[in-house]
Design an enzyme around this catalytic site. Sequence first.
Site, PDB file in Angstrom:
ATOM      1  N   GLY A  81     -19.204 -33.909  -5.851  1.00  0.00           N
ATOM      2  CA  GLY A  81     -19.627 -33.315  -7.050  1.00  0.00           C
ATOM      3  C   GLY A  81     -19.057 -33.183  -8.335  1.00  0.00           C
ATOM      4  NE  ARG A 145     -22.666 -35.773  -3.955  1.00  0.00           N
ATOM      5  CZ  ARG A 145     -21.622 -34.540  -3.749  1.00  0.00           C
ATOM      6  NH1 ARG A 145     -21.187 -34.261  -2.999  1.00  0.00           N
ATOM      7  NH2 ARG A 145     -21.924 -33.166  -4.751  1.00  0.00           N
ATOM      8  CG  ASP A 175     -16.196 -28.233   2.577  1.00  0.00           C
ATOM      9  OD1 ASP A 175     -16.471 -29.122   2.044  1.00  0.00           O
ATOM     10  OD2 ASP A 175     -16.879 -28.092   3.209  1.00  0.00           O
ATOM     11  CG  ASP A 176     -17.337 -32.833   4.864  1.00  0.00           C
ATOM     12  OD1 ASP A 176     -16.611 -31.916   4.673  1.00  0.00           O
ATOM     13  OD2 ASP A 176     -18.892 -32.640   4.011  1.00  0.00           O
ATOM     14  CE  LYS A 202     -15.814 -31.468  -6.152  1.00  0.00           C
ATOM     15  NZ  LYS A 202     -16.105 -32.522  -5.101  1.00  0.00           N
ATOM     16  CB  THR A 203     -16.573 -27.798  -4.328  1.00  0.00           C
ATOM     17  OG1 THR A 203     -18.461 -27.586  -4.651  1.00  0.00           O
ATOM     18  CG2 THR A 203     -16.316 -26.939  -3.600  1.00  0.00           C
ATOM     19  CB  ILE A 204     -19.849 -25.618  -8.808  1.00  0.00           C
ATOM     20  CG1 ILE A 204     -20.795 -26.832  -8.308  1.00  0.00           C
ATOM     21  CG2 ILE A 204     -19.428 -26.065 -10.579  1.00  0.00           C
ATOM     22  CD1 ILE A 204     -22.179 -26.731  -8.880  1.00  0.00           C
ATOM     23  CG  ASP A 205     -22.077 -25.574  -3.597  1.00  0.00           C
ATOM     24  OD1 ASP A 205     -21.746 -26.320  -5.052  1.00  0.00           O
ATOM     25  OD2 ASP A 205     -22.167 -26.872  -2.848  1.00  0.00           O
ATOM     26  CE  LYS A 242     -45.886 -14.186 -21.786  1.00  0.00           C
ATOM     27  NZ  LYS A 242     -47.082 -14.314 -22.625  1.00  0.00           N
ATOM     28  N   GLY A 251     -25.417 -24.712  -5.418  1.00  0.00           N
ATOM     29  CA  GLY A 251     -24.888 -24.277  -3.954  1.00  0.00           C
ATOM     30  C   GLY A 251     -25.380 -24.987  -2.663  1.00  0.00           C
ATOM     31  NE  ARG A 252     -24.205 -30.920   0.110  1.00  0.00           N
ATOM     32  CZ  ARG A 252     -24.026 -31.956  -0.688  1.00  0.00           C
ATOM     33  NH1 ARG A 252     -25.684 -32.483   0.030  1.00  0.00           N
ATOM     34  NH2 ARG A 252     -23.528 -32.558  -1.796  1.00  0.00           N
ATOM     35  CD  GLU A 311     -28.888 -26.954  -3.990  1.00  0.00           C
ATOM     36  OE1 GLU A 311     -29.154 -27.464  -5.173  1.00  0.00           O
ATOM     37  OE2 GLU A 311     -27.699 -27.290  -3.929  1.00  0.00           O
ATOM     38  CE1 TYR A 425     -27.291 -32.868  -9.721  1.00  0.00           C
ATOM     39  CE2 TYR A 425     -28.867 -31.873 -10.059  1.00  0.00           C
ATOM     40  CZ  TYR A 425     -28.609 -32.590  -9.359  1.00  0.00           C
ATOM     41  OH  TYR A 425     -28.713 -32.986  -7.493  1.00  0.00           O
ATOM     42  NE  ARG A 428     -23.370 -31.141 -10.607  1.00  0.00           N
ATOM     43  CZ  ARG A 428     -23.170 -32.141  -9.235  1.00  0.00           C
ATOM     44  NH1 ARG A 428     -23.241 -32.178  -8.261  1.00  0.00           N
ATOM     45  NH2 ARG A 428     -23.792 -33.180  -9.846  1.00  0.00           N
TER      46      ARG A 428
HETATM   47  P1  FBP Z   1     -19.726 -31.057  -3.866  1.00  0.00           P
HETATM   48  O1  FBP Z   1     -19.799 -29.692  -2.708  1.00  0.00           O
HETATM   49  O2  FBP Z   1     -19.493 -32.594  -3.752  1.00  0.00           O
HETATM   50  O3  FBP Z   1     -18.771 -30.459  -4.883  1.00  0.00           O
HETATM   51  O4  FBP Z   1     -20.553 -30.585  -4.611  1.00  0.00           O
HETATM   52  C1  FBP Z   1     -22.199 -29.927  -5.098  1.00  0.00           C
HETATM   53  C2  FBP Z   1     -23.098 -29.995  -5.088  1.00  0.00           C
HETATM   54  O5  FBP Z   1     -23.289 -29.415  -6.959  1.00  0.00           O
HETATM   55  C3  FBP Z   1     -24.506 -29.062  -4.569  1.00  0.00           C
HETATM   56  O6  FBP Z   1     -24.077 -28.248  -5.548  1.00  0.00           O
HETATM   57  C4  FBP Z   1     -25.303 -29.661  -4.682  1.00  0.00           C
HETATM   58  O7  FBP Z   1     -26.534 -29.603  -4.192  1.00  0.00           O
HETATM   59  C5  FBP Z   1     -24.462 -31.152  -4.222  1.00  0.00           C
HETATM   60  O8  FBP Z   1     -23.839 -31.124  -5.085  1.00  0.00           O
HETATM   61  C6  FBP Z   1     -26.127 -31.595  -5.021  1.00  0.00           C
HETATM   62  O9  FBP Z   1     -25.382 -33.392  -5.231  1.00  0.00           O
HETATM   63  P2  FBP Z   1     -26.109 -34.909  -6.368  1.00  0.00           P
HETATM   64  O10 FBP Z   1     -24.736 -34.491  -7.004  1.00  0.00           O
HETATM   65  O11 FBP Z   1     -25.645 -35.650  -5.734  1.00  0.00           O
HETATM   66  O12 FBP Z   1     -26.996 -34.707  -6.597  1.00  0.00           O
END
Ligand code: FBP
Length: 551
Positions: A81, A145, A175-176, A202-205, A242, A251-252, A311, A425, A428
């Site tokens: 991502g 991916r 990580d993967d 890297k990862t926003i998560d 209101k 955040g997967r 998420e 999105y 990101r």
């Molecule tokens: P990465 O772990 O590859 O950085 O991606 C994280 C992420 O942004 C998650 O937060 C989200 O659930 C997922 O990617 C969404 O994936 P996609 O871009 O395939 O819709």
Amino acid sequence: MTQISALQKARAAYQPKLPPALANGANVKAIEGAPTTSVAHSERIAKLFKGTFGSPEVKFEAGQDAEKAACLTVGVILSGGQAPGGHNVIAGLYDGLKSICSKNKLYGFLKGPDGLVKNEYVELTDEIIDAYRNTGGFDMIGSGRTKLETADQFELGRKNCEALGINSLVVIGGDDSNTNACMLAEYYKSNNIPINVVGCPKTIDGDLKNEQIEASFGFDTACRVYSELIGNIQRDANSAKKYWHFIKLMGRSASHIALECALQTQPNIAIISEEVADRKMTIGEIVEDMVKVITARSANGDNFGVALIPEGLIEFIPEMKALISQLNDLLAKEASAFSQLADQDEKIQFISSHLDKDSSYTFSSLPHSIQLQLCLDRDPHGNVQVSLIETEKMLAEMVRQRLTELKAEGKYDGKFSTQAHFFGYEGRCAAPSNYDADYCYSLGFTASALLGAGKTGYMSSVRNTTKPASEWVCGGIPITMMMNMERRHGEDKPVIQKALVKLNGAPFLHFVANREEWAVATEYVYPGPIQYFGPSEVCDQVTKTLELERK
Ligand code: FBP
């Protein structure tokens, strides 16, 4: 020529800060520490990574190694991502390579790991790099991916690298992807193939971090974008008084983003998945907790509020986890029978009749839309695509039902109108904050120094980032050091340990100490947009998470 915004133009001139060790380019002195081991299951990891296991940590100091680095031709891959700052990793890598030797070359493999296997690439030039400095997105070379994990892929990669004269690869991923980078490094080293591999976190998560890696890049910017939006919504909620806003945050798996945004904005409710799993909470209990806050605020005349929902929540609720695991198996086994069912009701009926009693009960208690979302296609790794499941709407609906019951019992007489949002999105590909711009550039520059020092199987590391860049420390961490064995798709696999929110960690404890007050009182904080120019206390902040973790 494509038009660029005024901000992008001004931002292009920003010179990211570097750790002092890199002030004279990537011609540095590499100081090696003691041999390392892995975070767990070291004997098994050592057997699987005979060539790279146990390498020492490396720290760079200003100076010059006695031996001059050989010429480098490097291939770079963006994996997974998007995360703000990816272009700066590549810019830092490029500048670092050129500082070692002006003849060094950098190729970008296109569309992620697939580019390496399918031999799709572009040679990166001054012109390309300059057009992308300090910008968000991964569009310079694209991402993907595809998992790099088989010997066939490694061999195709070797062939394609050899054809271009590439002797080093940099994998920018989570990580993967970094686990796979390490497998690639191991394969090449143990087969005497002269290609070194280095990774960048890297990862926003925010879930690729540990003792040695302070943060994954992109987390800082993404959280600032979401916190700005949450703050704006909070101000709207507090003005109109209101709506209850149910906001799902990307955040997967881990809830770092939800926690950081809660620390930045002080909402009325923030659910942390790791706590839900630890307390083995049911959906009913989560709903009940939310209802308590909503009724307490209503008793004060406040029929509005903001709730943050991570998420990945549904996979941390034990009953949902069991249901999803059965669904994954069922949808994989019965894929063709399931695909022939055209009618939604037939699909739901088919699923219900194939689940065990408990899961069938859980499934039937979910709103119809969520039942259908749970049956959608899995991602390439067989995981539920949590970003497609509208947990925020599910919880809003369940809370509404419970409040209706309480109203009928005369225990609640408030108004409950909701708005649902999903922020993912949006964050990101934002232009990287100063933190991410500097951190990423330094990570890339450090990666060039690691390759210059002939290292393989390492992750680029920049530490001490809560301090000014003049105190940052950079080097390399053997990736095997972060690994343990985990069960994946029925097999034990070596993987980098994912960092979930620690329930005894300072960020979570700070949240717990304040959440009851934030729940009932209206103590919103409005962070506003990311500032790129201006006073350092506004532009160069670090995340609350990092600040609390490093205190
Ligand atoms: P990465 O772990 O590859 O950085 O991606 C994280 C992420 O942004 C998650 O937060 C989200 O659930 C997922 O990617 C969404 O994936 P996609 O871009 O395939 O819709």
